[in-house]
Scaffold this active site. Sequence first.
Site, PDB file in Angstrom:
ATOM      1  N   LEU A 161      -8.716   4.483  -3.366  1.00 30.99           N
ATOM      2  CA  LEU A 161      -7.270   4.554  -3.187  1.00 30.99           C
ATOM      3  C   LEU A 161      -6.686   4.384  -4.596  1.00 30.99           C
ATOM      4  O   LEU A 161      -6.801   3.321  -5.196  1.00 30.99           O
ATOM      5  CB  LEU A 161      -6.766   3.459  -2.239  1.00 30.99           C
ATOM      6  CG  LEU A 161      -7.331   3.545  -0.817  1.00 30.99           C
ATOM      7  CD1 LEU A 161      -6.839   2.388   0.038  1.00 30.99           C
ATOM      8  CD2 LEU A 161      -6.959   4.874  -0.165  1.00 30.99           C
ATOM      9  N   PRO A 162      -6.065   5.452  -5.131  1.00 30.25           N
ATOM     10  CA  PRO A 162      -5.912   5.586  -6.585  1.00 30.25           C
ATOM     11  C   PRO A 162      -4.796   4.743  -7.200  1.00 30.25           C
ATOM     12  O   PRO A 162      -3.804   5.279  -7.700  1.00 30.25           O
ATOM     13  CB  PRO A 162      -5.620   7.082  -6.752  1.00 30.25           C
ATOM     14  CG  PRO A 162      -4.934   7.460  -5.489  1.00 30.25           C
ATOM     15  CD  PRO A 162      -5.502   6.593  -4.406  1.00 30.25           C
ATOM     16  N   CYS A 163      -4.989   3.423  -7.236  1.00 31.80           N
ATOM     17  CA  CYS A 163      -3.975   2.566  -7.834  1.00 31.80           C
ATOM     18  C   CYS A 163      -3.899   2.743  -9.350  1.00 31.80           C
ATOM     19  O   CYS A 163      -2.936   2.301  -9.977  1.00 31.80           O
ATOM     20  CB  CYS A 163      -4.221   1.102  -7.477  1.00 31.80           C
ATOM     21  SG  CYS A 163      -5.818   0.484  -8.003  1.00 31.80           S
ATOM     22  N   HIS A 164      -4.889   3.400  -9.938  1.00 36.42           N
ATOM     23  CA  HIS A 164      -4.860   3.608 -11.394  1.00 36.42           C
ATOM     24  C   HIS A 164      -3.794   4.635 -11.804  1.00 36.42           C
ATOM     25  O   HIS A 164      -3.505   4.779 -12.977  1.00 36.42           O
ATOM     26  CB  HIS A 164      -6.230   4.066 -11.895  1.00 36.42           C
ATOM     27  CG  HIS A 164      -6.739   5.314 -11.237  1.00 36.42           C
ATOM     28  ND1 HIS A 164      -7.431   5.293 -10.048  1.00 36.42           N
ATOM     29  CD2 HIS A 164      -6.629   6.616 -11.577  1.00 36.42           C
ATOM     30  CE1 HIS A 164      -7.752   6.533  -9.700  1.00 36.42           C
ATOM     31  NE2 HIS A 164      -7.260   7.356 -10.600  1.00 36.42           N
TER      32      HIS A 164
END
Lengths: 195, 162
Positions: A161-164
């Site tokens: 889940l692309p929190c970056h």
Amino acid sequence: MTPPTDPFTAFAPALAGPPRLEPTDVSYVLEDTSLGRMLLAVRDDGRVLTTAFAPDAAHEQHWLERVAQRVSPRVLRHPRPTDAVRRALEDFLAGRARQVAVEPDLALLSDFQRLVLTGLAASVGYGRRTTYAALAQHLGRPRAARAVGTALAGNPLCVTLPCHRVLPAAGGVGGYAGGPAAKEALLALEARSAG
Amino acid sequence: MSLPPFQQLVDDHWRDVARLAHGLAGPVHGDDVAQQAWTQALAAYPRLTHARNLRSWLLTITHRCAMDHHRTRGRTTAHEDPASLAQAPVEPPPQAPDDVLWQRVRALPERQRQAVVLRFVGDLDHRAVAAALATSPGMSRRLVSDALATLRLELTDPEDPR
């Protein structure tokens, strides 16, 4: 002759090794990825609970205790059930895949984290970026930028889940569970491969 | 109430469980007993209502598995049946000072043997030994001290009394 009680305490049979147990409710493995050491935990149905950074023993213990508490205390270290997620992560980090192709299990997320992280995954695609404020706006909580930041910081499914892809509006890359260098590497990878 | 991840129990206590299993079931069957104890513990783990003294809980399960093993095997110990010793998978039983002592321990009356092994190999206190043997701490003390008195008598060299 030694005193009679001594041999008891000196009892050291040749031990075969730890028990061999079959995979159970949750299997995990510590994987050294190009971004750092990660803890990959998988449920018995194959859904992925964590792709979390675990640079040291304290982080490892933190995530394992969360899993034991929220999912099941039957947690064993087992590489085999985690093969699929390891491969998916490797493909993503090598730029061969545009997402970590696994089915995530959101059991470790709070309600607000679910809202934030699923909203993020649905709205900010590969190679794109947003800010904490813009994401809060998009979720219909314009005043919750700080809470959004906190929710992302506790993401158990980093990279998946692309929190970056969420950056501070003021510039810079901001904080990241795997360290700023890992965040920069992910952003650079996506910028390069999105082409 | 929260239980630690099971892997932590394995990492912290597998040596103690293996030692107790070896002490109770001997070098040939110790590994099987330990393995069985872990399988049972894993199956029962989520039903535990508290996480106090998990080591004691594991050693009690190990003890029960060893007793089941003795019951089904008709109490054949390695030194009574040299053929079973020949099947020992990897290592022969440890030689040297232990050997004489362990033969004496095996020859003790059953309850005394169980109590002394739980007390010194399992390093349980008398309360835990009593729980494992379904008796009172006082009785556990009694069994252990009787066993030690017997061993002391048998193992003291008459030429060199100390």
